[in-house]
Design a protein around this motif. Structure first.
Motif, short mmCIF file in Angstrom:
data_model
loop_
_atom_site.label_atom_id
_atom_site.label_comp_id
_atom_site.label_asym_id
_atom_site.label_seq_id
_atom_site.Cartn_x
_atom_site.Cartn_y
_atom_site.Cartn_z
N UNK A 20 0.83 -1.21 0.00
CA UNK A 20 0.00 0.00 0.00
C UNK A 20 0.86 1.26 0.00
N UNK A 21 1.93 1.27 0.79
CA UNK A 21 2.82 2.43 0.78
C UNK A 21 3.45 2.62 -0.60
N UNK A 22 3.87 1.52 -1.21
CA UNK A 22 4.43 1.58 -2.55
C UNK A 22 3.38 2.06 -3.55
N UNK A 23 2.16 1.55 -3.44
CA UNK A 23 1.10 1.92 -4.37
C UNK A 23 0.75 3.40 -4.27
N UNK A 24 0.61 3.93 -3.06
CA UNK A 24 0.23 5.35 -3.00
C UNK A 24 1.35 6.25 -3.49
N UNK A 25 2.59 5.86 -3.31
CA UNK A 25 3.70 6.65 -3.87
C UNK A 25 3.74 6.52 -5.39
N UNK A 100 0.56 0.92 -17.85
CA UNK A 100 1.47 0.37 -16.84
C UNK A 100 0.77 0.19 -15.50
N UNK A 101 -0.06 1.16 -15.13
CA UNK A 101 -0.77 1.08 -13.85
C UNK A 101 -1.72 -0.11 -13.81
N UNK A 102 -2.27 -0.48 -14.95
CA UNK A 102 -3.11 -1.67 -15.02
C UNK A 102 -2.37 -2.88 -14.47
N UNK A 103 -1.12 -3.06 -14.88
CA UNK A 103 -0.34 -4.20 -14.40
C UNK A 103 -0.02 -4.08 -12.90
N UNK A 104 0.21 -2.85 -12.44
CA UNK A 104 0.45 -2.64 -11.01
C UNK A 104 -0.77 -3.10 -10.22
N UNK A 105 -1.95 -2.67 -10.66
CA UNK A 105 -3.16 -3.05 -9.95
C UNK A 105 -3.40 -4.56 -10.01
N UNK A 107 -1.18 -6.91 -9.95
CA UNK A 107 -0.32 -7.49 -8.93
C UNK A 107 -0.82 -7.22 -7.52
N UNK A 108 -1.23 -5.99 -7.25
CA UNK A 108 -1.73 -5.64 -5.92
C UNK A 108 -2.97 -6.46 -5.59
N UNK A 109 -3.89 -6.56 -6.54
CA UNK A 109 -5.14 -7.29 -6.30
C UNK A 109 -4.86 -8.77 -6.09
N UNK A 110 -4.01 -9.36 -6.89
CA UNK A 110 -3.68 -10.79 -6.70
C UNK A 110 -3.13 -11.04 -5.31
N UNK A 111 -2.19 -10.20 -4.88
CA UNK A 111 -1.59 -10.38 -3.55
C UNK A 111 -2.59 -10.09 -2.43
N UNK A 112 -3.47 -9.11 -2.63
CA UNK A 112 -4.49 -8.80 -1.64
C UNK A 112 -5.45 -9.97 -1.48
N UNK A 113 -5.85 -10.57 -2.60
CA UNK A 113 -6.76 -11.72 -2.54
C UNK A 113 -6.10 -12.89 -1.80
N UNK A 114 -4.82 -13.10 -2.04
CA UNK A 114 -4.10 -14.16 -1.35
C UNK A 114 -4.08 -13.87 0.16
#
Length: 178
Positions: A20-25, A100-105, A107-114
């Motif tokens: 989350x810190x990485x994402x907001x930055x 590019x942000x599409x790919x970021x999201x 990854x974030x969503x996959x890890x959040x679901x896990x």
């Protein structure tokens, strides 16, 4: 909850805190570096995402503390612990950033679901927190994808596996439309 389970949940949450810190930055970086004909729409779409994700980071850190852990929010520890690369796009067309942000999201969503799956039986309170965040993060992802999707449902960056490739494909498709 046992001390062992609490420590396990706190460890799962620490990884989400780093993400989350990485994402907001990253989102703020994109906000500052978008250019082109879609500038204002993307620029203004990103700031509420930044604020929401910062709020999620605070909620996750406070949950770690509630569980008896010590949340770590320092840049060095984030970089040391993360399993993903730094965002790779600088000043670029708005659509390129969204590609590019599409790919970021993704990854974030996959890890959040896990993480949500891992906490389901360990701690329903943490699980509920993560699921609530997922609802909004997935909506932000939809906002991004709406800029990349054709009326036929095809994403302009559909086959991309790196941010730079996704950015280039999205920008090329946008140029073709002009």
């Amino acid at each position: 909850m046992s001390l062992e389970a609490g420590a396990q949940v706190a460890e799962i949450l620490q990884d989400r805190l780093h993400a989350l810190n990485d994402l907001h930055l990253t989102l703020k970086h994109i906000h500052w570096n978008v250019v082109g004909p879609h500038f204002i729409g993307v620029h203004e779409m990103i700031d509420p995402q930044v604020e929401a994700v910062r709020g999620y980071a605070d909620e996750v850190a406070e949950r770690i503390a509630t569980l008896g852990g010590s949340p770590v929010g320092t840049p060095g520890k984030l970089v040391e612990a993360r399993s993903w690369d730094d965002y790779s796009i600088g000043r670029a067309d708005s659509i390129a950033h969204l590609g590019a942000l599409d790919l970021v999201y993704v990854g974030v969503i996959e890890d959040y679901r896990k993480a949500a799956d891992e906490t389901e039986k360990l701690d329903p309170v943490t699980n509920d927190l993560l699921i609530g965040h997922l609802h909004q993060i997935e909506q932000f992802h939809w906002f991004v994808r709406a800029h990349l999707e054709s009326s036929g449902g095809v994403l302009s960056n559909e086959d991309a596996d790196t941010e730079k490739t996704a950015a280039a494909q999205a920008q090329d498709a946008s140029m073709d439309e002009r």
